[in-house]
Design a protein around this motif. Structure first.
Motif: not given
Length: 232
Positions: A53-54, A57, A67, A73
């Protein structure tokens, strides 16, 4: 004598995951427009979902991933409008850089070092074209343009360019794919390199602008045709 130096920083799992996903996207290993799931990516990379997830981003910040709220995504796409935005932006940023590099050579401000660096980058592109490997060619093509940005010595310009460079690499890969023969890519860059090495600001800026606009127009036209077929 003691020196004050920073400690060696280990690269986090998040950074490594972002690097792997980024490389897969710009190389075409993960197709443009593909849907990404945290579960699948985490399983393939052997890391936690929070790590993925990081990383995702970070790729959003790079402009490589989008996103979608409540959906997930997806990898960026390259529409005709995207290509237009990228090539017009490149003209603004890269012609400025080319002019600054030419000025440095003309004024003898590190001219020998700059000339050697440009010649080396162009030689790498020539060698890449001889391999006829599209991924190698695109990487060398991008590296040459990035070299001009860096040689300009304009830190803020380099910072701005770094925000789009991964998108530009995808753009270049798509554009180079439309070239009939790799040797044509060498011919496209030769006037630019010649003008830079001669320290001719006007000629260098004009050559770079012409190169980006001509190839950009071809790519936009191609993408519009593809879009027309898909909606027709």
């Amino acid at each position: 004598m003691e020196y004050t130096v920073g400690k060696v920083q280990k690269r986090s799992a998040e950074v490594q995951a972002a690097d792997v996903l980024r490389a897969a996207i710009v190389s075409g290993g993960i197709p443009l427009g593909a849907r990404l799931t945290e579960i699948s990516a985490a399983e393939q990379l052997g890391v936690a979902r929070s790590t993925i997830r990081t990383a995702l981003h970070q790729l959003v910040q790079d402009g490589l991933v989008i996103q979608i709220p409540y959906t997930g995504w997806t990898v960026m796409t390259l529409s005709s409008h995207d290509a237009w935005e990228l090539y017009t932006l490149r003209v603004s940023l890269e012609t400025l850089a080319a002019g600054l590099v030419a000025d440095k050579i003309a004024l003898k401000h590190g001219a020998e070092t700059i000339s050697e660096s440009l010649t080396e980058a162009f030689a790498t592109l020539k060698a890449a074209c001889r391999t006829r490997d599209s991924a190698v060619i695109a990487a060398a093509d991008m590296a040459l343009h990035k070299r001009i940005i860096l040689l300009s010595g304009h830190r803020r310009l380099s910072d701005q360019y770094s925000r789009i460079e991964h998108q530009v690499l995808i753009y270049i890969r798509s554009s180079d794919a439309l070239v009939a023969e790799p040797e044509q890519i060498i011919r496209q860059h030769q006037p630019l390199i010649d003008a830079l090495l001669q320290g001719d600001r006007l000629a260098a800026s004009a050559a770079l602008s012409r190169h980006i606009e001509e190839e950009g127009t071809v790519l936009v036209k191609h993408l519009r045709a593809v879009e027309s077929e898909s909606t027709g």
